[in-house]
Design an enzyme around this catalytic site. Structure first.
Site, PDB file in Angstrom:
ATOM      1  N   ASP A  45       0.846  -1.190   0.000  1.00  0.00           N
ATOM      2  CA  ASP A  45       0.000   0.000   0.000  1.00  0.00           C
ATOM      3  C   ASP A  45       0.888   1.249   0.000  1.00  0.00           C
ATOM      4  O   ASP A  45       1.497   1.593   1.005  1.00  0.00           O
ATOM      5  CB  ASP A  45      -0.890  -0.012   1.252  1.00  0.00           C
ATOM      6  CG  ASP A  45      -1.854   1.153   1.241  1.00  0.00           C
ATOM      7  OD1 ASP A  45      -2.856   1.073   0.509  1.00  0.00           O
ATOM      8  OD2 ASP A  45      -1.599   2.154   1.952  1.00  0.00           O
ATOM      9  N   TYR A  50       3.457   9.981   0.438  1.00  0.00           N
ATOM     10  CA  TYR A  50       4.423   9.385   1.362  1.00  0.00           C
ATOM     11  C   TYR A  50       5.863   9.692   0.922  1.00  0.00           C
ATOM     12  O   TYR A  50       6.808   9.443   1.662  1.00  0.00           O
ATOM     13  CB  TYR A  50       4.240   7.859   1.474  1.00  0.00           C
ATOM     14  CG  TYR A  50       2.881   7.394   1.938  1.00  0.00           C
ATOM     15  CD1 TYR A  50       1.967   8.254   2.541  1.00  0.00           C
ATOM     16  CD2 TYR A  50       2.494   6.054   1.778  1.00  0.00           C
ATOM     17  CE1 TYR A  50       0.715   7.810   2.954  1.00  0.00           C
ATOM     18  CE2 TYR A  50       1.246   5.605   2.189  1.00  0.00           C
ATOM     19  CZ  TYR A  50       0.360   6.492   2.773  1.00  0.00           C
ATOM     20  OH  TYR A  50      -0.876   6.030   3.173  1.00  0.00           O
ATOM     21  N   LYS A  75      -2.137   6.143  -4.206  1.00  0.00           N
ATOM     22  CA  LYS A  75      -3.236   7.094  -3.929  1.00  0.00           C
ATOM     23  C   LYS A  75      -2.928   8.460  -4.522  1.00  0.00           C
ATOM     24  O   LYS A  75      -1.777   8.919  -4.474  1.00  0.00           O
ATOM     25  CB  LYS A  75      -3.448   7.228  -2.412  1.00  0.00           C
ATOM     26  CG  LYS A  75      -3.517   5.906  -1.690  1.00  0.00           C
ATOM     27  CD  LYS A  75      -3.811   6.048  -0.219  1.00  0.00           C
ATOM     28  CE  LYS A  75      -3.533   4.737   0.494  1.00  0.00           C
ATOM     29  NZ  LYS A  75      -2.124   4.544   0.860  1.00  0.00           N
ATOM     30  N   HIS A 108      -7.068   9.855  -2.209  1.00  0.00           N
ATOM     31  CA  HIS A 108      -6.523   9.736  -0.851  1.00  0.00           C
ATOM     32  C   HIS A 108      -7.462  10.311   0.215  1.00  0.00           C
ATOM     33  O   HIS A 108      -7.658   9.712   1.266  1.00  0.00           O
ATOM     34  CB  HIS A 108      -5.146  10.413  -0.782  1.00  0.00           C
ATOM     35  CG  HIS A 108      -4.253   9.853   0.267  1.00  0.00           C
ATOM     36  ND1 HIS A 108      -2.897   9.725   0.106  1.00  0.00           N
ATOM     37  CD2 HIS A 108      -4.522   9.353   1.494  1.00  0.00           C
ATOM     38  CE1 HIS A 108      -2.372   9.191   1.205  1.00  0.00           C
ATOM     39  NE2 HIS A 108      -3.335   8.956   2.058  1.00  0.00           N
TER      40      HIS A 108
END
Ligand code: A2P
Length: 280
Positions: A45, A50, A75, A108
């Site tokens: 994931d 990130y 996402k 997201h």
């Protein structure tokens, strides 16, 4: 206990995903992915925000498992909402991950009413781009993250494809029952982010007592409990022995009494990030 959940489009998704939030890019991300694959995870994931998709992609590339045996999610970040920017952001993510398709792509966070008067249209335009990418075969399934029932209801009014997944915060002490019920009713698989409450539920006395009874760690109890509630957990770790531990949850079963006790825990480990009020 199945090793897969079935999505509403018939595709199988491995029942535990490896979380990468707050995993530093570079060697740390590469090594975390390798450790996860060695421990048996086949579902990763990721997310653009990130800031580690290059390292995650390197880890995937070097892991020695054929691409088609892996399930990779990313996402779309909030600043990229809208039709054209979604298409562009998707290409960037694909490049960073060094992949030629994604298994799952999620919005997201929903655009919310507090930030955008046109929040419904904005989410629908983003979704339209995701539907196009799926129809072109660049994504196998599309979904949402952090959508509450009213965000999903608005999206479904115009959607051609029902989200396959909604990924929400889910751990003992924070179970979002209304959202889970809405998703289950609409055949949307719920994925749980921060299934360990970002580590904050691990010192809860009730959970420690239950863990000792099964000779398991509290982290393993949290992950197994999510699975038994038919929620797909996404535990994150960069520590090899924890990565392995978090996957060793298929050899025991939590009794229904203990499930009830855990289901009734309240207000522990909650992030406080409310999709209706977040400002990012
Ligand atoms: P680390 O990555 O340093 O190993 P969540 O998935 O709920 O967001 O929780 C992630 C946090 O929990 C991280 O700080 C991670 O630390 C820690 N963590 C992950 N697995 C375990 C475990 N089995 N035991 C203790 N802490 C863990």
């Amino acid at each position: 206990m199945n090793n897969f959940f079935k999505l509403n489009n018939g595709i199988n998704i491995p029942s535990i995903g490896f979380g990468t939030w707050q995993t530093p890019d570079g060697e740390t991300a590469i090594n975390a992915i390798k450790a996860a694959i060695e421990s048996g995870y086949r579902h990763i994931d990721a997310a653009a925000v990130y800031k580690n998709e290059v390292g995650v992609g390197e880890g995937i590339k070097g892991c020695g498992i054929p691409r088609e045996e892996l399930f990779v999610t990313s996402k779309l970040w909030n600043t990229e909402r809208g039709y054209e920017s979604t298409l562009k952001a998707f290409e960037q993510t694909l490049n960073d991950l060094q992949l030629d398709y994604l298994d799952l792509y999620l919005i997201h966070w929903p655009a919310n009413a507090q930030q955008f008067s046109n929040w419904k249209d904005l989410n629908s335009e983003t979704w339209r781009a995701m539907e196009k990418l799926q129809s072109e075969g660049k994504i196998r399934s599309i979904g949402t993250s952090n959508f509450l029932p009213h965000h999903l209801e608005a999206l479904l009014e115009k959607a051609t494809i029902t989200p396959a997944v909604n990924q929400i915060e889910y751990h003992p002490g924070f179970t979002q029952d209304e959202c889970v019920a809405f998703c289950k009713k609409n055949n949307i698989v719920v994925q749980g982010w921060s299934p360990l409450g970002r580590g904050e539920v691990l010192d809860n006395a009730t959970l420690i007592t239950i863990a000792n009874k099964y000779n398991k760690s509290v982290a393993q109890i949290c992950i197994r409990w999510a699975l038994q509630n038919e929620i797909l957990p996404l535990p994150k770790s960069i520590t090899p022995h924890r990565i392995k531990e978090n996957f060793e949850v298929f050899d025991f079963e939590i009794s229904s009494d203990d499930m009830t006790t855990i289901n009734q825990l309240k207000n522990i480990g909650e992030s406080g990030l409310n999709p209706d009020t977040v400002t990012f």
